[in-house]
Write an enzyme that holds these catalytic residues in place. Structure first.
Site, mmCIF file in Angstrom:
data_model
loop_
_atom_site.group_PDB
_atom_site.id
_atom_site.type_symbol
_atom_site.label_atom_id
_atom_site.label_comp_id
_atom_site.label_asym_id
_atom_site.label_seq_id
_atom_site.Cartn_x
_atom_site.Cartn_y
_atom_site.Cartn_z
ATOM 1 N N PHE A 49 -79.704 4.524 -75.696
ATOM 2 C CA PHE A 49 -78.893 5.747 -75.519
ATOM 3 C C PHE A 49 -78.521 6.317 -76.831
ATOM 4 O O PHE A 49 -77.481 5.383 -77.393
ATOM 5 C CB PHE A 49 -77.661 5.626 -74.416
ATOM 6 C CG PHE A 49 -77.280 6.952 -73.999
ATOM 7 C CD1 PHE A 49 -78.131 8.331 -74.304
ATOM 8 C CD2 PHE A 49 -76.108 7.139 -73.606
ATOM 9 C CE1 PHE A 49 -77.309 9.544 -73.934
ATOM 10 C CE2 PHE A 49 -75.456 8.352 -73.022
ATOM 11 C CZ PHE A 49 -76.041 9.406 -73.379
ATOM 12 N N ASN A 66 -71.390 6.237 -73.740
ATOM 13 C CA ASN A 66 -72.134 5.926 -75.271
ATOM 14 C C ASN A 66 -73.110 4.905 -74.598
ATOM 15 O O ASN A 66 -73.654 4.617 -73.441
ATOM 16 C CB ASN A 66 -71.338 5.610 -76.144
ATOM 17 C CG ASN A 66 -70.404 4.431 -75.667
ATOM 18 O OD1 ASN A 66 -70.694 3.581 -75.103
ATOM 19 N ND2 ASN A 66 -69.137 4.632 -76.216
ATOM 20 N N CYS A 67 -74.015 4.471 -75.749
ATOM 21 C CA CYS A 67 -74.931 3.506 -75.444
ATOM 22 C C CYS A 67 -74.445 2.168 -74.860
ATOM 23 O O CYS A 67 -75.134 1.639 -74.283
ATOM 24 C CB CYS A 67 -75.429 3.270 -76.980
ATOM 25 S SG CYS A 67 -74.606 2.654 -78.206
ATOM 26 N N GLU A 68 -73.145 1.885 -75.145
ATOM 27 C CA GLU A 68 -72.692 0.493 -74.613
ATOM 28 C C GLU A 68 -72.263 0.859 -72.871
ATOM 29 O O GLU A 68 -72.481 -0.201 -72.271
ATOM 30 C CB GLU A 68 -71.517 0.151 -75.237
ATOM 31 C CG GLU A 68 -70.652 -1.120 -74.879
ATOM 32 C CD GLU A 68 -69.637 -1.608 -75.642
ATOM 33 O OE1 GLU A 68 -69.220 -2.679 -75.269
ATOM 34 O OE2 GLU A 68 -69.167 -0.935 -76.342
ATOM 35 N N VAL A 81 -76.108 0.175 -71.281
ATOM 36 C CA VAL A 81 -76.447 -1.123 -71.097
ATOM 37 C C VAL A 81 -75.557 -1.799 -70.347
ATOM 38 O O VAL A 81 -76.303 -2.877 -69.663
ATOM 39 C CB VAL A 81 -76.666 -1.753 -72.669
ATOM 40 C CG1 VAL A 81 -77.670 -1.185 -73.386
ATOM 41 C CG2 VAL A 81 -75.244 -1.752 -73.381
#
Length: 235
Positions: free
Chosen positions: A77, A164-166, A169
């Site tokens: 992302f 966000n990306c974290e 995932v």
């Protein structure tokens, strides 16, 4: 001289006839070499990572995360302004530049996309499943992780702190939406802004402002009293 001229013409004609065939053969050989290289790269990454692995790469100001899907493919992302302003899929699929990334953060738009391992890492070292030691929840089955990552592909609203990306995932691998980076950032901001020193400094500044203006309105008096008190209690 006639036989020699005829022989020369024959040689030239055969050369012109064979040159396109040779070019096609060279192109085929190049394509075969490229395919072999891609297969070697894929097999190399498939040996290093397993489908469903959480990949982490350190960046300058933050850490980026993705989910390995197999075959040199990583779902991640990333903020990106281009899908909002353009429908050119060829340009959108190119590596996201810093300009696209920064504008995507400001516009709060991003996309969950699939890139190669090299494009995802961007030259940084790749860590595999580092969150397994930090997260209290057990990781899901590898295939379930990859399927979750693939189902969420597409344009998504992006938030630097709240999604966000974290967050992406963590949901895919552990089933929880959270970010250790966001937690640490908020903790640092709290230490900087919500402290007793800040409360005392705020009270002093507001008192100086009150004396400088000379007019003690009800609102200003309340602000002078309440704001330092709130910071003090929150510290």
């Amino acid at each position: 001289m006639f036989p020699l001229q005829l022989l020369a013409l024959t040689a030239v004609s055969t050369a012109t006839l064979t040159s396109p065939q040779e070019e096609q053969e060279k192109k085929k050989k190049k394509q075969e070499v490229e395919k072999k290289k891609q297969e070697v790269e894929k097999s190399r990454y498939d040996v290093m990572f397993r489908r469903g692995d959480l990949l982490e790469v350190p960046r300058t100001l933050f850490t980026h995360f993705g989910i390995y899907l197999g075959g040199d493919r990583v779902a991640h992302f990333i903020p990106d302004i281009l899908p909002v302003v353009s429908s050119d899929q060829f340009r959108i699929k190119q590596v996201v530049t810093n300009t696209r990334l920064i504008l995507g953060v400001l516009a709060k738009c991003g996309s969950i996309r699939v890139d190669s391992v090299e494009d995802f890492a961007y030259g940084s070292e790749i860590l595999v499943n580092p969150m397994d030691r930090m997260c209290s929840r057990a990781a899901l089955q590898e295939e379930d992780v990859a399927c979750r990552a693939e189902k969420l592909l597409g344009n998504v609203e992006y938030s630097l702190l709240w999604y966000n990306c974290e967050h992406y995932v963590m949901y895919c691998r552990y089933g929880t939406v959270m970010s250790f980076q966001t937690f640490q950032f908020c903790k640092t901001v709290r230490k900087l802004l919500l402290s007793r020193r800040v409360a005392k400094a705020t009270a002093l500044l507001l008192l100086c402002l009150l004396l400088y203006l000379g007019a003690a309105s009800v609102g200003l008096v309340l602000l002078t009293a309440l704001l330092p008190f709130i910071i003090w209690m929150a510290a």
